[in-house]
Design an enzyme around this catalytic site. Structure first.
Site, PDB file in Angstrom:
ATOM      1  N   ASP A   1       0.856  -1.185   0.000  1.00 28.66           N
ATOM      2  CA  ASP A   1       0.000   0.000   0.000  1.00 28.66           C
ATOM      3  C   ASP A   1       0.890   1.232   0.000  1.00 28.66           C
ATOM      4  O   ASP A   1       2.123   1.124  -0.077  1.00 28.66           O
ATOM      5  CB  ASP A   1      -0.950   0.007   1.199  1.00 28.66           C
ATOM      6  CG  ASP A   1      -2.311   0.591   0.837  1.00 28.66           C
ATOM      7  OD1 ASP A   1      -2.350   1.772   0.460  1.00 28.66           O
ATOM      8  OD2 ASP A   1      -3.326  -0.125   0.932  1.00 28.66           O
TER       9      ASP A   1
ATOM     10  N   HIS B   1      -2.695   3.302  -4.708  1.00 26.51           N
ATOM     11  CA  HIS B   1      -2.085   2.865  -3.445  1.00 26.51           C
ATOM     12  C   HIS B   1      -0.675   2.336  -3.682  1.00 26.51           C
ATOM     13  O   HIS B   1      -0.301   1.266  -3.209  1.00 26.51           O
ATOM     14  CB  HIS B   1      -2.960   1.796  -2.776  1.00 26.51           C
ATOM     15  CG  HIS B   1      -4.232   2.347  -2.194  1.00 26.51           C
ATOM     16  ND1 HIS B   1      -4.240   3.203  -1.116  1.00 26.51           N
ATOM     17  CD2 HIS B   1      -5.530   2.164  -2.549  1.00 26.51           C
ATOM     18  CE1 HIS B   1      -5.497   3.528  -0.833  1.00 26.51           C
ATOM     19  NE2 HIS B   1      -6.294   2.920  -1.690  1.00 26.51           N
TER      20      HIS B   1
ATOM     21  N   GLU C   1      -9.726   2.946  -5.378  1.00 21.50           N
ATOM     22  CA  GLU C   1      -9.332   4.303  -5.003  1.00 21.50           C
ATOM     23  C   GLU C   1      -8.110   4.796  -5.790  1.00 21.50           C
ATOM     24  O   GLU C   1      -7.102   5.197  -5.227  1.00 21.50           O
ATOM     25  CB  GLU C   1      -9.062   4.368  -3.496  1.00 21.50           C
ATOM     26  CG  GLU C   1     -10.295   4.038  -2.657  1.00 21.50           C
ATOM     27  CD  GLU C   1     -10.016   4.021  -1.172  1.00 21.50           C
ATOM     28  OE1 GLU C   1     -10.917   4.368  -0.384  1.00 21.50           O
ATOM     29  OE2 GLU C   1      -8.888   3.650  -0.781  1.00 21.50           O
TER      30      GLU C   1
ATOM     31  N   TYR D   1     -16.637  -4.436   7.686  1.00 23.81           N
ATOM     32  CA  TYR D   1     -15.401  -3.714   7.969  1.00 23.81           C
ATOM     33  C   TYR D   1     -15.168  -3.709   9.473  1.00 23.81           C
ATOM     34  O   TYR D   1     -15.822  -2.971  10.216  1.00 23.81           O
ATOM     35  CB  TYR D   1     -15.459  -2.292   7.393  1.00 23.81           C
ATOM     36  CG  TYR D   1     -14.870  -2.215   6.004  1.00 23.81           C
ATOM     37  CD1 TYR D   1     -15.150  -3.209   5.059  1.00 23.81           C
ATOM     38  CD2 TYR D   1     -14.033  -1.180   5.622  1.00 23.81           C
ATOM     39  CE1 TYR D   1     -14.609  -3.162   3.785  1.00 23.81           C
ATOM     40  CE2 TYR D   1     -13.479  -1.121   4.346  1.00 23.81           C
ATOM     41  CZ  TYR D   1     -13.774  -2.118   3.436  1.00 23.81           C
ATOM     42  OH  TYR D   1     -13.228  -2.089   2.175  1.00 23.81           O
TER      43      TYR D   1
ATOM     44  N   TRP E   1      -8.618  -3.246   8.247  1.00 30.17           N
ATOM     45  CA  TRP E   1      -7.642  -2.229   7.877  1.00 30.17           C
ATOM     46  C   TRP E   1      -7.029  -1.676   9.153  1.00 30.17           C
ATOM     47  O   TRP E   1      -7.718  -1.466  10.152  1.00 30.17           O
ATOM     48  CB  TRP E   1      -8.323  -1.124   7.065  1.00 30.17           C
ATOM     49  CG  TRP E   1      -8.995  -1.656   5.841  1.00 30.17           C
ATOM     50  CD1 TRP E   1     -10.324  -1.903   5.675  1.00 30.17           C
ATOM     51  CD2 TRP E   1      -8.360  -2.044   4.623  1.00 30.17           C
ATOM     52  NE1 TRP E   1     -10.557  -2.410   4.425  1.00 30.17           N
ATOM     53  CE2 TRP E   1      -9.374  -2.507   3.752  1.00 30.17           C
ATOM     54  CE3 TRP E   1      -7.039  -2.029   4.187  1.00 30.17           C
ATOM     55  CZ2 TRP E   1      -9.106  -2.957   2.458  1.00 30.17           C
ATOM     56  CZ3 TRP E   1      -6.772  -2.480   2.900  1.00 30.17           C
ATOM     57  CH2 TRP E   1      -7.791  -2.932   2.050  1.00 30.17           C
TER      58      TRP E   1
ATOM     59  N   GLU F   1      -5.034   1.192  10.016  1.00 30.45           N
ATOM     60  CA  GLU F   1      -4.558   2.549  10.264  1.00 30.45           C
ATOM     61  C   GLU F   1      -4.481   2.843  11.762  1.00 30.45           C
ATOM     62  O   GLU F   1      -3.534   3.479  12.233  1.00 30.45           O
ATOM     63  CB  GLU F   1      -5.484   3.577   9.598  1.00 30.45           C
ATOM     64  CG  GLU F   1      -5.378   3.627   8.091  1.00 30.45           C
ATOM     65  CD  GLU F   1      -6.386   2.734   7.399  1.00 30.45           C
ATOM     66  OE1 GLU F   1      -6.681   2.977   6.224  1.00 30.45           O
ATOM     67  OE2 GLU F   1      -6.870   1.769   8.042  1.00 30.45           O
TER      68      GLU F   1
END
Length: 748
Positions: free
Chosen positions: A183, A255, A318, A409, A459, A461
């Site tokens: 990524d 990404h 994205e 998610y 994910w 983050e």
């Protein structure tokens, strides 16, 4: 005689209930056959048992496998002739438990392995009473792809931690591990032909911390962190031994900052680049030139050699088109191949990659956005922005895996955001995961065949260590497993919840840091007598809930909860769960701001995104102001859509001010409203404009809008809040549709 029969029936029912209490996912069929089997200290193994699976069972079951005695129970196995892979039969099994033996019947070693997982859970359930009811379990999964994803690019996890993650999948009969390896923030897999990918791309100078809107960083170098090819082989083998397929993801064409940092010549501009320190989406992506395709083909050669999976995940999500629009080479490609636009160029890119992957005997799968410009001929879609990507794919006879953010998610909040660790956003509690049906309701049997399965994504983050990984997946992974297996019953959620709580004992023994959010008191705003009431609930005995209305700590002095609490004035309700006078949960706090719109009937011309639609239109009149740091359950999110809301005040009402908030978080593609207008009507047909505001005023107010409307007297209030439209160049997500987040619409 009838009385004796009733007692026997009750005993059998009790045994059946006990047998199912621990089992997740719930089997398709359990039949209690009478009697019990004593759990022996030593289990005798018959000849011919599948070796790897039996070794796993030895490690996990707690049995002594020494020299068996005369009274020891025997584990036996019958393998049936393998049929064509139809309706999950290859993973099906029969588990027969009699007073004398434990017998497994399956078509494949995989079916045998899932039977052992069920047996392990039964042994754990009955370890104290030393006996298992005799029974026959017939079981098979509904869906072929039962997946969990792990992002190791934003934050890295060791080989041992990845193995633990795989063990969790095996425990709950999930069979696909989606490994997100590259990524913008990090390249995590060794590619021998391109050593700079890990020399440069596997580290970053610092990391964003806290909520995105804070824009703060830790100032600490991160990395280098990556997996050697030997470590990758080790993980793939470890998963294979547990009948789990590892699907690697190599992101393209977006990404890609970590890769471009190592090889800037692959970009449309000269750079220099560095691995991203922020989260989000960035304009610099792979340029679709021949040296880029040569690079990616060489990378894929090494990846394919490491992973035997049928599918290779190529991302595809994205991908801003900003650089492509400005790139002479890209524009020449569009003209040369008569492509419609940059979206057509993305389709060209994906098709080139698919042809190469197909030439190696593999198939590609990618996120929704690979549909842009037309789907590559043999590609499968992972539908994340909602269900529409999967529906579109299946209707055109492409396979799809359903993984909509609204349900799948696991980086979203799972409890009250005020009592949870910082998360990415959204609100996906356990019951919502359990309610999901991956097969769209409108599908016929033929279309349903193209839904390969379901997957949850993690994910990272805001997940900095493995303890937090555990916290975010447990217990929601249990709900996913039952949804994927096909035995979930959302109408019986409380029964499932009780099995989850029972599983917590096992997680405690395994020292797993699971979320206890379902123990906390949760609140739901409901319409009541033209206004609102606050309904409290917990997974425990509701009589243990206590609350205060003045914002004080309920552990000091509080009121027992009996029924939904009317909210008549602006106030703060705090609540918690108590046992024997002792606080047993986090204290939940909810502030209410009551206005003339609170609890009134509201309609929307366009509905919010599925990911940010918690509570629907009523969220805009529930008396709760959105928290700008938490995109949980207090905001509605609209991508590329205006908000047009009409509120019925119930009768002609006087008011002089209308208020609402919109959010500014450009890193997440969320932009302030472009304009707003307020209208009033007596009959819901003829509306008069009474106030409006533009972009400059909204920006000056920071999105916190208070519109003076003069002395108004009307029954219907309509407000139009204009979306910012297409994100302009220079912003994350440029050329994509902006998000508009709106919270409470009030009138004073």
């Amino acid at each position: 005689m009838k009385k004796i029969f009733s007692i026997m029936a009750l005993a059998l029912f009790s045994l059946n209930a006990s047998a199912q209490k621990q089992l997740i996912p719930k089997p398709v069929s359990i039949r209690i056959t009478g009697g019990t089997i004593q759990i022996p200290e030593t289990l005798k193994l018959a000849q011919g048992l599948p070796v790897k699976e039996t070794e796993y069972f030895k490690q996990k079951s707690g049995f002594n496998f020494g020299k068996p005695g005369k009274k020891d129970v025997q584990l036996t196995y019958t393998q049936l002739k393998q049929p064509a892979n139809k309706n999950g039969l290859n993973e099906s099994y029969i588990l027969e438990i009699t007073p004398e033996r434990i017998h497994i019947i399956s078509y494949t070693d995989q079916g045998y392995f899932w039977a052992l997982q069920t047996l392990i859970q039964l042994l754990e359930e009955h370890k104290n009473d030393k006996a298992i009811p005799a029974m026959t379990i017939q079981d098979q999964p509904k869906l072929a792809w039962r997946g969990m994803h792990l992002d190791v690019s934003r934050h890295f996890f060791t080989v041992d931690e990845v193995k633990q993650y795989i063990d969790y999948l095996a425990m709950y009969k999930l069979n696909t591990f989606h490994w997100h390896l590259t990524d913008d923030q990090g390249w995590r897999i060794e590619i021998k032909k391109y050593p700079k990918l890990t020399q440069i791309g596997s580290k970053r100078k610092e990391s964003m911390i806290g909520a995105y809107v804070d824009n703060t960083f830790d100032g600490k170098p991160y990395g280098p962190y990556f997996y050697t090819q030997d470590q990758v082989r080790e993980v793939v083998q470890y998963a294979s031994d547990r009948h789990i397929t590892v699907v690697p993801e190599i992101e393209m064409p977006g990404h890609a900052l970590a890769a471009l940092s190592a090889y800037p010549e692959l970009a449309c501009t000269k750079g220099p680049f560095e691995p991203a320190t922020k989260w989000g989406v960035f304009d610099d992506v792979y340029c679709p030139k021949e040296e880029t395709f040569t690079f990616l083909e060489n990378v894929l050669d090494e990846v394919i050699a490491l992973f035997p999976s049928s599918y290779i995940h190529i991302g595809g999500d994205e991908c801003p088109k900003t650089r492509w629009k400005e790139c002479a080479h890209c524009q020449e490609l569009i003209r040369k191949y008569n492509l419609k636009d940059e979206h057509g160029l993305q389709s060209y890119f994906i098709r080139r990659i698919e042809e190469y992957v197909n030439s190696k005997g593999r198939k590609i799968i990618g996120w929704d956005e690979i549909l842009e410009g037309g789907l590559a001929p043999n590609a499968a879609v992972m539908s994340w922005t909602g269900v529409n990507g999967g529906i579109e794919a299946a209707k055109t006879k492409h396979f799809a895996v359903m993984t909509p953010g609204a349900y799948c998610y696991f980086d979203h909040y799972q409890g009250d955001p005020q009592t949870e660790p910082n998360a990415f956003g959204g609100y996906t509690p356990l019951d919502k995961v359990y309610s999901y049906n991956p097969i769209p309701a409108e599908f016929n049997a033929e279309q349903a065949k193209y839904i390969m399965g379901v997957q949850a994504n993690l994910w990272t983050e805001y997940i900095t260590d493995f303890k937090q990984v555990q916290y975010m997946i447990f217990p929601r992974m249990m709900a996913l497993s039952e949804v994927a297996w096909g035995t979930s019953q959302p109408e019986k959620y409380k029964e499932f919840e009780s099995r989850v709580i029972h599983q917590f004992e096992k997680l405690d023994r395994m020292h797993i840091n699971y979320a206890k959010s379902i123990y906390n008191v949760s609140g739901k705003v409901i319409p009541a007598n033209g206004g609102i009431a606050y309904e409290l609930s917990t997974s425990q005995n509701p009589s243990g809930i206590r609350y205060t209305l003045d914002g004080t700590d309920p552990s000091v002095q509080s009121t027992p909860y009996v029924q939904p609490i009317p909210v008549l004035i602006s106030s703060t309700i705090k609540s918690a769960y108590f046992e024997n006078g002792q606080l047993k949960s986090a204290v939940s706090s909810q502030q209410f701001t009551v206005s003339k719109t609170t609890g009134k009937n509201i309609t929307l011309e366009q509905q919010p995104s599925e990911n940010y639609a918690f509570g629907g239109a009523f969220t805009l009149v529930d008396g709760i102001t959105g928290n700008t740091r938490q995109l949980g359950k207090t905001w509605l999110g609209f991508q590329g859509k205006d908000v047009v809301a009409t509120i019925d005040l119930g009768k002609n009402t006087d008011f002089t001010e209308v208020y609402f908030n919109t959010l500014d978080n450009k890193g997440s593609w969320i932009h302030l409203a472009k304009s707003a207008q307020v209208y009033v009507s007596d009959d819901n047909h003829q509306f008069a404009l009474v106030a409006e505001t533009g972009k400059d005023d909204i920006l000056k107010a920071g999105g916190k809008m208070r519109l003076k409307v003069g002395q108004q007297h009307g029954r219907y209030l309509k407000i139009r809040i204009e979306n910012a439209g297409i994100i302009p160049a220079g912003n994350p997500g440029a050329d994509s549709k902006a998000w508009l987040f709106v919270d409470e619409i009030g009138a004073l």
